[in-house]
Design an enzyme around this catalytic site. Structure first.
Site, PDB file in Angstrom:
ATOM      1  N   ASP A 228      -6.509  -2.240  -5.782  1.00 27.81           N
ATOM      2  CA  ASP A 228      -5.116  -1.914  -6.105  1.00 27.81           C
ATOM      3  C   ASP A 228      -4.264  -1.813  -4.832  1.00 27.81           C
ATOM      4  O   ASP A 228      -3.134  -2.316  -4.793  1.00 27.81           O
ATOM      5  CB  ASP A 228      -5.079  -0.598  -6.906  1.00 27.81           C
ATOM      6  CG  ASP A 228      -3.670  -0.246  -7.315  1.00 27.81           C
ATOM      7  OD1 ASP A 228      -3.131  -0.924  -8.215  1.00 27.81           O
ATOM      8  OD2 ASP A 228      -3.089   0.687  -6.725  1.00 27.81           O
ATOM      9  N   LYS A 232      -1.150  -4.273  -3.431  1.00 30.19           N
ATOM     10  CA  LYS A 232       0.172  -3.790  -2.989  1.00 30.19           C
ATOM     11  C   LYS A 232       0.489  -4.309  -1.590  1.00 30.19           C
ATOM     12  O   LYS A 232       1.627  -4.692  -1.303  1.00 30.19           O
ATOM     13  CB  LYS A 232       0.199  -2.259  -3.026  1.00 30.19           C
ATOM     14  CG  LYS A 232       0.213  -1.736  -4.461  1.00 30.19           C
ATOM     15  CD  LYS A 232      -0.076  -0.255  -4.531  1.00 30.19           C
ATOM     16  CE  LYS A 232       0.002   0.230  -5.981  1.00 30.19           C
ATOM     17  NZ  LYS A 232      -0.606   1.537  -6.196  1.00 30.19           N
TER      18      LYS A 232
HETATM   19  N1  LIG Z   1      -3.413   2.884 -10.220  1.00 30.67           N
HETATM   20  C1  LIG Z   1      -2.251   2.789  -9.403  1.00 30.67           C
HETATM   21  C2  LIG Z   1      -1.043   2.886 -10.267  1.00 30.67           C
HETATM   22  C3  LIG Z   1       0.165   2.464  -9.574  1.00 30.67           C
HETATM   23  O1  LIG Z   1       0.289   1.360  -9.057  1.00 30.67           O
HETATM   24  C4  LIG Z   1      -2.235   3.913  -8.387  1.00 30.67           C
HETATM   25  O2  LIG Z   1      -3.032   4.813  -8.551  1.00 30.67           O
HETATM   26  O3  LIG Z   1      -1.440   3.873  -7.445  1.00 30.67           O
END
Ligand SMILES: N[C@@H](CC=O)C(=O)O
Ligand code: NDP
Ligand code: NA
Length: 372
Positions: A228, A232
């Site tokens: 994740d 980003k």
């Molecule tokens: N799972 C992600 C949700 C947001 O993008 C996080 O914990 O940051």
């Protein structure tokens, strides 16, 4: 919610794909927008069903949405969605698809929709952090028709991270480095788990609560393996001209240190993952103790170093007096932009970086950007 005093000349047909945690909260915020609202919801969809009403779906309780779509809906049908929505694009009326899924299949349809003049808004990171080809197809389709794509909630949920970076770049600033805590889940976990003391709650129990609070991805392994955060970092890198071509394969090219124990690498589902995680609590306890003995806490951070061409995500130790140890709480993200103008002190954005309310707010604010 405040409304601009000048009514926009346009009407917006809004199609909401995904009415889970974020999607149902988004619908609730949209239905609370003060009258006269330029927005009407014409489509609601889950992975199995859809309801389509071009004149507008009447307001109902957002907690019942999923059940209503299942009970009353037609089977999910992507070509039907594309065909019916493109028929609604006309002078004075825009069509916006809000993708509140985490689906690659839905993400792969953005170029088709943008080519048909349908705008796309999403908190789904898949399209912008996957292959460079898909990303470039999106840019091309958008520039051909003028249909816009906005994705503020893909980084920092509702925090103005993407809009800030776009503004820095568009006004000619030179971003040299972006660093911070980009995961709400990882922030919550380590704010609770690693406080500088050798003792504390078990790792698995904190992960379980993060999931219950709605911070995690549908499968929490996608947070704990660093994917994740890598996604980003990819999304932000692509907004910096000199890094645009840097990650042709997307997030998988980011140097990422996973926290998923080997034995759970192939867990069949989020439920199985959370259920089996307690077996590995001792390993995480050791990491906490080692950091505490060193006067440090553990934090999962991401860095984009533009000058060194380095993009990486991993667990680091910080002294207990460091701002990452003292100033973060809950699911806070903290993002520091170092640039020519913001030097030597960076521009800093901090606040809740996960959770349905703040994520849906970022999606709603993107919708408002299209209208006002
Ligand atoms: N799972 C992600 C949700 C947001 O993008 C996080 O914990 O940051
Ligand atoms: N939670 C958070 O704090 C944040 C989340 N996000 C992003 O928001 C998005 C939504 O997250 P969240 O609401 O937690 O997820 P949920 O799992 O709660 O909801 C996902 C919804 O999407 C639907 N869906 C899944 N696949 C498809 C498909 N192929 N076609 C149509 N519908 C589909 C699901 O349908 P069904 O009900 O049938 O399963 C469900 O309604 C994700 O991309 C996530 O990364 C971004 C920032 C923060
Ligand atoms: Na954001």
């Amino acid at each position: 919610m405040a409304q601009s005093s000048i009514s926009p000349p346009l009407q917006f047909c809004v199609a909401v794909i995904g009415v889970g945690l974020v999607g149902s909260e988004f619908v609730s915020q949209l239905w609370s927008f003060p009258a006269p609202s330029p927005f009407r919801i014409v489509l609601l969809a889950t992975s199995r069903n859809l309801i389509f009403q071009p004149d507008g779906i009447p307001k109902t309780s957002s907690s019942q949405l999923k059940a209503e779509v299942s009970a009353l809906g037609l089977p999910f049908d992507a070509p039907f969605i594309t065909r019916e929505l493109s028929g609604l694009v006309k002078p004075g009326q825009k069509v916006v698809i809000v993708d509140n899924t985490s689906s690659d299949d839905i993400a792969s349809l953005y170029p088709t929709w943008l080519k048909l003049g349908i705008e796309v808004i999403t908190p789904n990171k898949k399209a912008y952090s996957g292959s460079l080809n898909l990303y470039e197809d999106i840019l091309k389709a958008s520039s051909e028709t003028g249909a816009r794509f906005l994705n503020e909630s893909t980084v920092g949920a509702g925090l103005p991270v993407i809009s800030t970076l776009k503004d820095l770049v568009a006004t000619g600033d030179k971003v040299t480095k972006i660093e911070g805590v980009f995961s709400g889940t990882m922030s919550y976990i380590f704010n609770q788990f690693s406080t500088g003391s050798t003792e504390g709650p078990s790792f698995s129990s904190v992960v379980k609560v993060a999931r219950e609070k709605g911070y995690t991805e549908p499968n929490p392994a996608d947070d704990l393996n660093g994917t994740d955060v890598a996604r980003k970092l990819t999304i932000l890198s692509r907004l910096i001209p000199s890094l645009r071509q840097q990650l042709p394969a997307g997030f998988s090219s980011v140097d990422t240190a996973s926290l998923v124990p080997e034995g759970l690498a192939n867990a069949a589902s989020g439920d199985v993952f959370v259920q089996d995680l307690p077996k590995y609590d001792e390993e995480f306890d050791k990491l906490r103790q080692d950091a505490a003995k060193d006067g440090s806490v553990l934090r999962f951070v991401g860095v984009i170093d533009v000058e060194k061409n380095l993009i990486k995500a991993g667990l680091e130790r910080y002294p207990v007096t460091h701002p990452f140890a003292t100033s973060l709480g809950g699911s806070d993200n903290i993002i520091m932009f170092h640039s020519e103008r913001y030097s030597p002190r960076p521009l800093i954005i901090q606040g809740a970086g996960a959770g349905a309310a703040v994520t849906a707010m970022g999606v709603m604010s993107d919708l408002l950007k299209l209208a006002y």
